[in-house]
Enzyme design. Structure first.
Site, PDB file in Angstrom:
ATOM      1  N   ALA A 354     -20.140 -68.966 -22.036  1.00  0.00           N
ATOM      2  CA  ALA A 354     -18.970 -68.975 -21.024  1.00  0.00           C
ATOM      3  C   ALA A 354     -19.001 -68.433 -20.372  1.00  0.00           C
ATOM      4  O   ALA A 354     -18.810 -67.165 -20.696  1.00  0.00           O
ATOM      5  CB  ALA A 354     -17.587 -68.998 -22.399  1.00  0.00           C
ATOM      6  N   PRO A 355     -18.124 -69.168 -18.945  1.00  0.00           N
ATOM      7  CA  PRO A 355     -17.730 -67.722 -18.152  1.00  0.00           C
ATOM      8  C   PRO A 355     -16.537 -67.032 -18.451  1.00  0.00           C
ATOM      9  O   PRO A 355     -16.536 -66.811 -19.438  1.00  0.00           O
ATOM     10  CB  PRO A 355     -16.871 -68.974 -16.851  1.00  0.00           C
ATOM     11  CG  PRO A 355     -17.223 -70.733 -17.886  1.00  0.00           C
ATOM     12  CD  PRO A 355     -17.407 -70.730 -18.829  1.00  0.00           C
ATOM     13  N   GLY A 356     -16.876 -66.284 -17.855  1.00  0.00           N
ATOM     14  CA  GLY A 356     -15.706 -64.618 -17.757  1.00  0.00           C
ATOM     15  C   GLY A 356     -16.519 -63.343 -18.320  1.00  0.00           C
ATOM     16  O   GLY A 356     -17.537 -62.696 -17.361  1.00  0.00           O
ATOM     17  N   PHE A 357     -16.410 -62.724 -19.795  1.00  0.00           N
ATOM     18  CA  PHE A 357     -16.933 -61.655 -19.604  1.00  0.00           C
ATOM     19  C   PHE A 357     -17.612 -61.242 -20.619  1.00  0.00           C
ATOM     20  O   PHE A 357     -17.491 -61.971 -21.919  1.00  0.00           O
ATOM     21  CB  PHE A 357     -15.521 -60.166 -19.796  1.00  0.00           C
ATOM     22  CG  PHE A 357     -14.836 -60.178 -18.794  1.00  0.00           C
ATOM     23  CD1 PHE A 357     -15.261 -59.497 -17.418  1.00  0.00           C
ATOM     24  CD2 PHE A 357     -13.833 -61.379 -18.337  1.00  0.00           C
ATOM     25  CE1 PHE A 357     -14.940 -59.501 -16.759  1.00  0.00           C
ATOM     26  CE2 PHE A 357     -13.024 -61.737 -16.952  1.00  0.00           C
ATOM     27  CZ  PHE A 357     -13.057 -60.130 -16.835  1.00  0.00           C
ATOM     28  N   GLY A 359     -19.129 -61.006 -24.302  1.00  0.00           N
ATOM     29  CA  GLY A 359     -18.787 -60.634 -25.390  1.00  0.00           C
ATOM     30  C   GLY A 359     -19.382 -59.275 -26.271  1.00  0.00           C
ATOM     31  O   GLY A 359     -20.421 -59.355 -26.137  1.00  0.00           O
ATOM     32  N   THR A 360     -18.407 -58.426 -26.589  1.00  0.00           N
ATOM     33  CA  THR A 360     -19.175 -56.753 -27.351  1.00  0.00           C
ATOM     34  C   THR A 360     -19.072 -57.082 -28.346  1.00  0.00           C
ATOM     35  O   THR A 360     -20.086 -56.878 -29.611  1.00  0.00           O
ATOM     36  CB  THR A 360     -18.509 -56.285 -27.499  1.00  0.00           C
ATOM     37  OG1 THR A 360     -17.446 -55.830 -28.055  1.00  0.00           O
ATOM     38  CG2 THR A 360     -18.488 -55.172 -25.985  1.00  0.00           C
ATOM     39  N   LYS A 375     -18.490 -69.836 -30.249  1.00  0.00           N
ATOM     40  CA  LYS A 375     -18.896 -68.375 -30.672  1.00  0.00           C
ATOM     41  C   LYS A 375     -19.449 -68.125 -31.954  1.00  0.00           C
ATOM     42  O   LYS A 375     -19.346 -68.802 -33.275  1.00  0.00           O
ATOM     43  CB  LYS A 375     -17.945 -68.051 -30.301  1.00  0.00           C
ATOM     44  CG  LYS A 375     -16.033 -67.538 -29.666  1.00  0.00           C
ATOM     45  CD  LYS A 375     -15.345 -66.371 -30.277  1.00  0.00           C
ATOM     46  CE  LYS A 375     -14.071 -66.872 -28.859  1.00  0.00           C
ATOM     47  NZ  LYS A 375     -13.341 -65.882 -29.957  1.00  0.00           N
ATOM     48  N   ASP A 414      -5.469 -70.666 -32.925  1.00  0.00           N
ATOM     49  CA  ASP A 414      -5.980 -71.597 -34.636  1.00  0.00           C
ATOM     50  C   ASP A 414      -7.796 -71.281 -33.608  1.00  0.00           C
ATOM     51  O   ASP A 414      -8.449 -71.456 -32.665  1.00  0.00           O
ATOM     52  CB  ASP A 414      -5.836 -72.180 -35.250  1.00  0.00           C
ATOM     53  CG  ASP A 414      -5.581 -72.653 -36.333  1.00  0.00           C
ATOM     54  OD1 ASP A 414      -6.715 -72.120 -37.023  1.00  0.00           O
ATOM     55  OD2 ASP A 414      -5.708 -73.887 -36.967  1.00  0.00           O
TER      56      ASP A 414
END
Length: 606
Positions: A354-357, A359-360, A375, A414
């Site tokens: 997914a675009p963006g950052f 995830g840790t 996810k 949700d």
């Protein structure tokens, strides 16, 4: 009624929503027979009996919610939402141990399951809720065979229904422009709202004027005829209620057919029912019906037609989530998965990061055309993880489930959590496929030409807030950071605190609302220790989550000084311990907070 009442005691609600016990005679017959045909027939009857028990209680709850609204029994409205959301799983869990104990070999007997499914489909043929009964059957089977990590299909299959016709759930009211107060009375009556009213005449006049103002961009003419289509259903949630529909203007020769959506919001105050707001904008309806809030209890049982109507009124919002917002989560799960598969089939796009950052804790992936983000939770967090201890996959999933089960106060997405779902390997971009198999060993396995997910989280797609702020117009960026403060306040009102107050955990929707969407770091606000700055000696040694409000702006990643100032000016109390401690005291006292799910500008009396 002049004060908040308690129509239902806890024991009253428990009795009214208790699921009947399984049919032990049928269970005994199932366990005793050795004949495969008898086993299949009886297993289908056992499952259908359990579904009927569940469905009877679930259909009783909207009437109870309506009664609680009229009685102003707000704690009961909250309890009913919690009861309803856990009812489906409770019914499955009631039956599964009995089947496992009596017929331990059942999970492995494929032929019995095939025959029993055919029996069940024959038994539910022609029933309105046939697809729901079939979804229940699939859930039961999945729970029984879960030890084998057997993937299941989320297709509605033979129990699929033809497209819903919304005419079955709407009443059409003829009107002549301009809209008169008497028409508003008929609209309220169509949805089943009867009072007592504080000032029905005044409310009707104000509502009619609000609708006339909303119609103005459609170039209406005095004397022009209109049709108002109103759902014959009340929608109840927490302290509020509403009715929905639309206003249609026909082809006038110089103007084509035109229509606007309609939502009339009601409150029940000390001195009677009040029409609080009128909404005639699709985006505003979408927020009012957002899955970021608790689900509505709809008094009309025709859930397919209601979902279809809501989708027509709010076309930016996928159909699957329309089912979920009126409490039919398991049908929503089926619809959402079908939408994702259809998006892939039509677009031929691959699922990619997914675009963006990055995830840790989670790996997020999507298709450019998709309305959803998928996810998984990593086996171990990345090196950028901010906290000393990681509770593990199951603990993170419990937090996602917690958010699913509460009133999300209009500020938390949700999420749908699928178990043991199989997706074709060809759906995944190579880089994503490698990362999933490398970082998600506890969740993802490769079986020939498919990936099998032990757990798969699906949410509506958002634009990460820091990314949005770099591309949005100045006014939109300012509105977003102010809405971020509202989001944090609403989270607090729901007893949710995000200990990772990082802007990357928040996103902006298609209707430009800000939501929290990552839940690995959420805690109950009532369990958080709110402290002033600087810390007292040895305060860093305190157990549990410690929050210093004065430091919150540092972590939100609002880099622009003007936007930081806008946030601080709009929400100065968020940087003060007194605000957070006051919210904690209110929550511990059991108060039900008011959450506004429509703009203040739409209220009739401001």
């Amino acid at each position: 009624m002049t004060a908040d009442a308690h129509l239902f005691s806890a024991s009253d609600l428990e009795a009214a929503t208790r699921i009947a016990e399984p049919d032990f005679e049928l269970l005994d017959a199932l366990i005793r027979t050795d004949d495969p045909d008898d086993q299949a027939h009886t297993l289908a009857r056992v499952a259908l009996s359990a579904f009927d028990n569940y469905y009877a209680v679930s259909r009783r709850i909207p009437a109870l919610a309506k009664a609680a609204f009229y009685a102003r029994d707000w704690p009961a409205t909250v309890r009913l939402s919690k009861i309803r959301i856990g009812l489906y799983t409770a019914c499955i869990d009631q039956l599964v141990p009995l089947l496992k104990a009596g017929l331990p070999e059942l999970a492995n007997d494929e032929q019995v399951w095939v025959r029993a499914e055919a029996e069940l489909l024959a038994a539910i043929a022609g029933r309105y809720e046939a697809d729901f009964a079939f979804a229940f059957w699939q859930s039961l089977r999945r729970k029984l065979v879960s030890d084998e990590w057997r993937p299941v299909s989320y297709d509605t299959g033979p129990a699929a229904r033809p497209p819903a016709a919304i005419a079955a759930v709407v009443r059409t009211i003829a009107a002549t422009l301009p809209i008169q107060p008497e028409v508003i009375r008929n609209v309220l009556d169509a949805a089943g709202f009867t009072g007592p009213w504080r000032d029905l005449d005044g409310d009707a006049a104000l509502a009619a004027a609000a609708i006339e103002a909303a119609l103005e961009p459609l170039s209406p003419r005095a004397g022009e005829t209109a049709k108002i289509e109103i759902a014959e259903s009340g929608f109840f949630r927490n302290r509020g209620a509403c009715l929905v529909g639309r206003i249609r203007l026909r082809d006038r020769g110089d103007m084509p057919p035109r229509n606007i959506p309609l939502l009339v919001a009601l409150l029940n105050e000390d001195d009677g029912l009040v029409v609080d707001a009128v909404l005639c904008d699709s985006d505003e309806l979408q927020f009012a019906f957002s899955s970021t809030l608790a689900n509505y209890h709809a008094t009309n049982p025709r859930y397919h037609e209601l979902a279809r109507l809501l989708h027509e009124l709010m076309p930016k919002r996928p159909l699957g989530t329309q089912y979920s917002c009126i409490g039919f989560h398991h049908l929503g799960k089926v619809a959402v998965m079908n939408e994702i598969l259809t998006e892939h089939r039509r677009s031929k796009e691959k699922l990619a990061t997914a675009p963006g950052f990055k995830g840790t804790v989670a790996i997020a992936f999507t298709m450019p055309c998709s309305a959803y983000v998928l996810k998984i939770i990593r086996d171990h967090p990345t090196d950028d993880y901010k906290f000393d201890y990681f509770d593990g996959l199951d603990a993170v999933l419990r937090k996602y489930n917690l958010v699913h089960e509460i009133d999300r106060a209009g500020s938390m997405l949700d999420n749908i959590i699928y178990s043991n779902v199989k997706l074709a390997r060809t759906m995944f971009a190579p880089d994503l496929l490698d990362e999933l198999l490398e970082a998600g060993i506890g969740t993802v396995t490769l079986e020939r030409d498919a990936l099998v997910f032990r757990h798969l989280i699906v949410q509506i797609k958002l634009t990460p807030l820091p990314l949005y702020l770099t591309t949005a117009a100045a006014a939109d960026a300012r509105a977003a950071v102010i809405n971020l403060g509202d989001c944090i306040k609403n989270n607090a009102a729901a007893d949710i605190f995000n200990k990772d107050l990082d802007g990357r955990n928040y996103g902006v929707s298609r209707i430009r609302k800000v939501y929290l969407f990552d839940y690995d770091a959420v805690e109950q606000l009532t369990e958080v220790k709110v402290r002033s700055t600087p810390p007292m000696p040895r305060a860093e040694d305190e157990d549990g989550v410690v929050f210093r409000p004065a430091q919150m702006l540092e972590g939100l990643r609002i880099d622009d000084p003007g936007l930081r100032r806008a946030f601080r000016d709009a929400h100065p109390e968020l940087m003060q311990p007194d605000y957070w401690e006051g919210m904690q005291h209110a929550l511990r006292a059991g108060k039900v907070p008011k959450v506004m799910n429509y703009p203040t500008s739409r209220r009739l009396r401001r």
